[in-house]
Design a protein around this motif. Structure first.
Motif, short mmCIF file in Angstrom:
data_model
loop_
_atom_site.label_atom_id
_atom_site.label_comp_id
_atom_site.label_asym_id
_atom_site.label_seq_id
_atom_site.Cartn_x
_atom_site.Cartn_y
_atom_site.Cartn_z
N PRO A 13 0.66 -1.23 0.09
CA PRO A 13 -0.37 0.28 0.16
C PRO A 13 0.82 1.25 -0.09
O PRO A 13 2.08 1.43 0.98
CB PRO A 13 -0.76 -0.06 1.51
N MET A 55 -5.59 -16.91 -8.15
CA MET A 55 -6.38 -15.78 -9.36
C MET A 55 -7.41 -15.88 -8.55
O MET A 55 -7.43 -13.99 -8.35
CB MET A 55 -5.70 -15.72 -10.86
N ILE A 58 -6.27 -13.65 -5.55
CA ILE A 58 -5.84 -12.59 -5.67
C ILE A 58 -6.92 -11.29 -5.76
O ILE A 58 -6.55 -10.19 -5.72
CB ILE A 58 -4.30 -12.74 -6.67
N LYS A 59 -7.77 -11.72 -6.73
CA LYS A 59 -8.35 -10.50 -6.85
C LYS A 59 -9.53 -10.77 -5.70
O LYS A 59 -9.27 -9.18 -5.31
CB LYS A 59 -9.71 -11.04 -8.37
N TYR A 62 -7.24 -7.91 -3.87
CA TYR A 62 -6.59 -6.71 -4.75
C TYR A 62 -8.02 -5.27 -4.64
O TYR A 62 -7.80 -4.43 -3.69
CB TYR A 62 -6.64 -7.22 -6.01
N GLU A 63 -9.11 -6.04 -4.14
CA GLU A 63 -10.50 -5.75 -4.40
C GLU A 63 -10.29 -4.99 -3.05
O GLU A 63 -11.00 -4.16 -2.95
CB GLU A 63 -12.00 -6.38 -4.63
N ILE A 66 -7.90 -1.98 -2.08
CA ILE A 66 -8.32 -0.97 -2.44
C ILE A 66 -8.92 -0.16 -2.31
O ILE A 66 -9.11 1.44 -2.66
CB ILE A 66 -8.17 -0.72 -4.46
N THR A 69 -7.09 1.33 0.91
CA THR A 69 -5.60 3.15 0.59
C THR A 69 -5.41 4.00 -0.85
O THR A 69 -6.64 2.99 -1.23
CB THR A 69 -4.41 1.93 0.57
N LYS A 70 -5.39 4.62 -0.85
CA LYS A 70 -5.65 5.37 -2.30
C LYS A 70 -5.32 4.88 -3.44
O LYS A 70 -5.26 5.21 -4.28
CB LYS A 70 -5.47 6.80 -1.93
N GLU A 71 -3.79 4.08 -3.19
CA GLU A 71 -3.23 3.44 -4.47
C GLU A 71 -1.93 2.11 -3.09
O GLU A 71 -1.92 2.21 -2.45
CB GLU A 71 -2.24 5.03 -4.09
N VAL A 72 -2.67 1.50 -4.51
CA VAL A 72 -1.36 0.26 -4.32
C VAL A 72 -0.33 -0.39 -5.56
O VAL A 72 -0.71 -0.45 -6.01
CB VAL A 72 -3.04 -1.22 -3.77
N VAL A 73 0.71 -1.06 -4.80
CA VAL A 73 1.30 -1.84 -5.92
C VAL A 73 1.01 -3.50 -5.51
O VAL A 73 1.62 -3.84 -4.53
CB VAL A 73 2.95 -1.62 -6.29
N ILE A 74 1.21 -4.91 -6.24
CA ILE A 74 0.83 -5.22 -5.74
C ILE A 74 2.18 -6.59 -6.89
O ILE A 74 1.79 -6.35 -8.15
CB ILE A 74 -0.35 -6.17 -6.54
#
Lengths: 97, 97, 97, 97
Positions: A13, A55, A58-59, A62-63, A66, A69-74
């Motif tokens: 995050p 997968m 992971i979805k 991911y959902e 977000i 946090t305003k922004e995320v790198v996965i």
């Protein structure tokens, strides 16, 4: 894809560290609540299972992330073999005895 | 940089799998022969120590790897804090009890 | 190591996004002020040069970053060949014409 | 997830380099034949679009790759924002003018 794969999942995050760790912990809890085998390592959680079921997990992660946090790198690393399962334990046990 | 960092190291020789695993094993042996704390995980070996000493170890591993394969990809993840050590065990122990 | 390598560098400050982007921009400026060839891509800056000179640059960037944020993750990908330079342009030009 | 994400995709076949590059090229062709915006960079192809449509494309590429090599590592980096699209060009254009 019938064979089991290995997947390393790192959620980063982009937010203040104290919030970041709480989000990461909640993501690991989502993994723990699945039926999949996993191992928490210092940079990523390694999950073992079928490609599609991982997968879908992971979805979900991911959902969830977000919304927190305003922004995320996965970051995701997939390891797969054409004709056999990838077993995490096989890759590491000889070094950790 | 006085504080201890965490570094994840993944060596991927671009060669036939049976040669690739032998090279990866030898890279892990180089890490084991250093005095640094480490943990072998399914996708990477996580090393704990000072930035400079870990980077010297990585140079040794890089130089070794390229004598054993025509081509290599090395992935490095560094985790560092401004005012304290990063301790791998702190990040994972609550999940692996 | 006489041959030129390719290295992808991603700096992820664990902080509020508006601070994170400013730190990332300053890290790219450090790369720009070196004499090395580089390309800014959406996830990383790709640098071309000798292993040692790139690693000295990365140390500068690491030391800078940790003065600007409490915590940072730095991801590095190295691509090297045993008997020839790795040229970034060779890898991508046929796809971007 | 209504907003557009950025995803970096690196396919590393664990096989002899001459076979590896041919597989990588074919994976890029699969991306090119999709309707999604993409950019080939030295370490990865960056794709822009909705999460689900990119993930369907990645499944195609994964399933293709494993018919061409005995073993593969696929690295994925996802960048997403909670309340806006992530636009690759916005992240890099100021540095490449």
């Amino acid at each position: 894809m019938p064979y089991q794969v290995n997947l390393g999942l790192q959620v980063i995050p982009i937010t203040d560290p104290k919030d970041a760790y709480s989000i990461i912990d909640d993501c690991i809890k989502i993994i723990q609540s699945s039926k999949l085998a996993y191992q928490v390592t210092p940079f990523e959680t390694v999950i073992e299972g079928g490609y599609d079921e991982i997968m879908m997990l992971i979805k979900d992660i991911y959902e969830f992330s977000i919304t927190k946090t305003k922004e995320v790198v996965i970051n995701i690393r997939l390891h797969s073999k054409a004709d056999q399962d990838v077993i995490a334990l096989d890759k590491i046990q000889k070094f950790n005895e």
